[in-house]
Design an enzyme around this catalytic site. Sequence first.
Site, PDB file in Angstrom:
ATOM      1  N   ASP A 275       0.861  -1.168   0.000  1.00  0.00           N
ATOM      2  CA  ASP A 275       0.000   0.000   0.000  1.00  0.00           C
ATOM      3  C   ASP A 275       0.914   1.240   0.000  1.00  0.00           C
ATOM      4  OD1 ASP A 275      -2.151   1.686  -0.079  1.00  0.00           O
ATOM      5  OD2 ASP A 275      -3.246   0.705   1.533  1.00  0.00           O
TER       6      ASP A 275
HETATM    7  C1  NOJ Z   1      -3.915   3.939  -0.015  1.00  0.00           C
HETATM    8  C2  NOJ Z   1      -5.131   3.074   0.055  1.00  0.00           C
HETATM    9  O1  NOJ Z   1      -5.143   2.354   1.286  1.00  0.00           O
HETATM   10  C3  NOJ Z   1      -5.233   2.088  -1.079  1.00  0.00           C
HETATM   11  O2  NOJ Z   1      -6.420   1.389  -0.979  1.00  0.00           O
HETATM   12  C4  NOJ Z   1      -5.088   2.816  -2.383  1.00  0.00           C
HETATM   13  O3  NOJ Z   1      -5.285   1.914  -3.447  1.00  0.00           O
HETATM   14  C5  NOJ Z   1      -3.736   3.452  -2.432  1.00  0.00           C
HETATM   15  N1  NOJ Z   1      -3.629   4.423  -1.355  1.00  0.00           N
HETATM   16  C6  NOJ Z   1      -3.458   4.148  -3.755  1.00  0.00           C
HETATM   17  O4  NOJ Z   1      -4.224   5.269  -3.862  1.00  0.00           O
END
Ligand code: NOJ
Length: 767
Positions: free
Chosen positions: A308
């Site tokens: 993430d």
């Molecule tokens: C953080 C989020 O938790 C995740 O779900 C997302 O896909 C990513 N950022 C990218 O934006």
Amino acid sequence: MQWQYNLFAMKVSNGMAKDWIASLLYLVLFVFILPSDILAQKNRTKVKDPIDRKVDSVLRLMTLEEKVGQLNQYTSDWIFTGPITQDNDKVGQIKSGMIGSMLNVTGVEHTRKLQELAMQSRLKIPLLFGHDVIHGFRSTFPLPLAEAASWDLSAIEQSARIAAIESSAAGIHWTFAPMVDISRDPRWGRVMEGAGEDTYLGSLIAKARVKGFQGNGLGSLDAVMACAKHFAAYGAAVAGRDYNSVDMSIRSLWETYLPPFKAALDAGAATFMNSFNDLNGIPATGSKFLQRDILKGKWNYSGFVVSDWGSIGEMVPHGYSENLRSAAKSAILAGSDMDMESRAYKNHLAELVRSGEVPISVVDDAVKRILRKKFELGLFEDPFRFSDEKRQEKYWNYAPHLEAARDVARKSIVLLKNKNQVLPLAKQGKKIGLVGPFVHALKDHLGFWSIEWPDDTSRIISTWKGLTNYPGVTNSFLYAKGCDIAGVDKSGFEAALEVARASDIVVMTVGEARDMSGEAKSRSSLRLPGVQQELIDAIAKTGKPIVLLVHAGRPLVFDKAVDASAAVVYTWWLGTQAGNAIADVLYGTYNPSGRLPMTFPRTEGQIPIYYNHLNTGRPAQTDSQSLYVSAYIDLPNSPYYHFGYGLSYTTFDYSNMEVSDTIIRGNQKLTVRVRITNTGQYKGKETVQLYLRDISASVVRPVKELKGFQQIELNPGESREVSFVITTEDLKFYNDALVFDWEPGYFDIMIGPNAGKVMHKKVEWLK
Ligand code: NOJ
């Protein structure tokens, strides 16, 4: 055509498109002219599939730095979906093959420009473009949690399909969806992005969404790679605070939180994303147990895992890694293949390999997983195959998609109360007062994780527009905002009261702003923000019936608002077509059929609250507060609204529940039947729910678990028998040794319209 950003922050030279032909020839040389022919391969013990051989042929040409580059993912400089780290030389890094993927880049012209840069790199390995296409792209669909309330798997699949068609036409290869995290805590802002609290329903929805996104499979021009996220247990953050720790038993992990991921994998999810949280003390990003042992080991997953945003680097503040270098080492060894925005791999991985701390085979495996997806998408054959302006133009304003969005939106609406059949509204001869901060709302309807376009507000249908422009409607309409979403200003109350007094009925719009639920949007109070409740109380005093529209991304605590209203309609955030969908339901063109995918608490003090809890040794039998039972002294245990609850303009009667046998043996099947009769005045859709309880077992089982549901549509007076088949598969659970099996004994079979209202039959299942 306009884009939401007109500044292309990176310096790109034009006229590079011609170079890709040269690149293609180059690639043909090393990718398709393979060292040995298929006949020779047949004689080997293990025949490699053609893509593996292509991947190997690319890998052989790569330097260590180029390999690390494939594992490196950056955001664009114009959209940020996490903490910002500016990088001055993304252009140079792409040109030197140091970036494998970009996120937050959309649109053919932008993706094309970046891909052209990648084609200037030594090996011309194409970039992957990922984006959070969570509930629609050009056409915004309801929030995923709202869609889950439809319990309509084909509608949900269709929504994901359309998102894939529109986003792939805009150059995107990969969506960071579906989020398949089970959550039982509405304080957690991200419940809006999932399918709610139930593992069974959540698994079916996970599968539907993956199928929708990936369509006919990677390589189809209208398919995007799905990404099952967040692996794992992110939805169980302590106290519902986003990013917080997760402490849970391994049995709960297997039984409640992992099955939707397995369902996504079985449906072919091309990628997985790990998560921010620690699970029992180990950050998921650094968890070998999750990524290597379960996902890539036991489940034999062949796709790749992306971290993430910044989650590799975040292992330092977690207190798990001493510095970014050791975080990089832990993450890659644990099976986290691509580094989103931590720059941990970029800065440290090559050196970690050289020092012998990370075997090159580990890096090679991660690179191969990513290259394989690039081959499957057809990017090596044509890096620009998703760069078709005409296709993008076609889906820019594609009317059939808006129609589909309207249909999914009305299916997602949940009718919670309808005293004296105040709904549906008459289309003629009424004075309707429209009051509240969302009557003219536009962007709010798109909800969190929607994609913004400069011209989007002109496409969004407000509640005002939906209700006042409706075909055949000649009612007169009055409007007053009354108050803001938040804040303490009551100066608009008097105008709202005047509108109410002059109206026959008041339609009030209340709830959360779109950015009050979503990532990093945890709330400790789930009440209506600002002075909205006071506005409802004031309007109620006029004696005019209130139809309350509640917009939110999570279950709210709004009992007083319900008491003050004649009808309550939970409208979540419904997307581009919100106003039309709301009008369809309010005027009765569509008879509401949504059912809650999460339990609604009476107060925040009951959280976490979910229907499939264990019984305890001192269960409270009723809501009366007897002594020495597992109960609160100040409120009943039961929720405000049960899981699966929702009304229709008609009524349904359940009768004649029967089981095919009361004693079942081994692998025999049990058939359960029930008769459903439409006893009201309207044609309507009912969601018949089947629950089961293992009455005594070697580990305590939930009081009920959803095991099936069917949606049927009945005319007034029509009656139909609905049957379910139960097999030993439905009886299985993880025992104390974590073996997934069933045990003989007594079972309570339940059927009903929601988890709080069921009929029972008891059966004995013998070995
Ligand atoms: C953080 C989020 O938790 C995740 O779900 C997302 O896909 C990513 N950022 C990218 O934006």
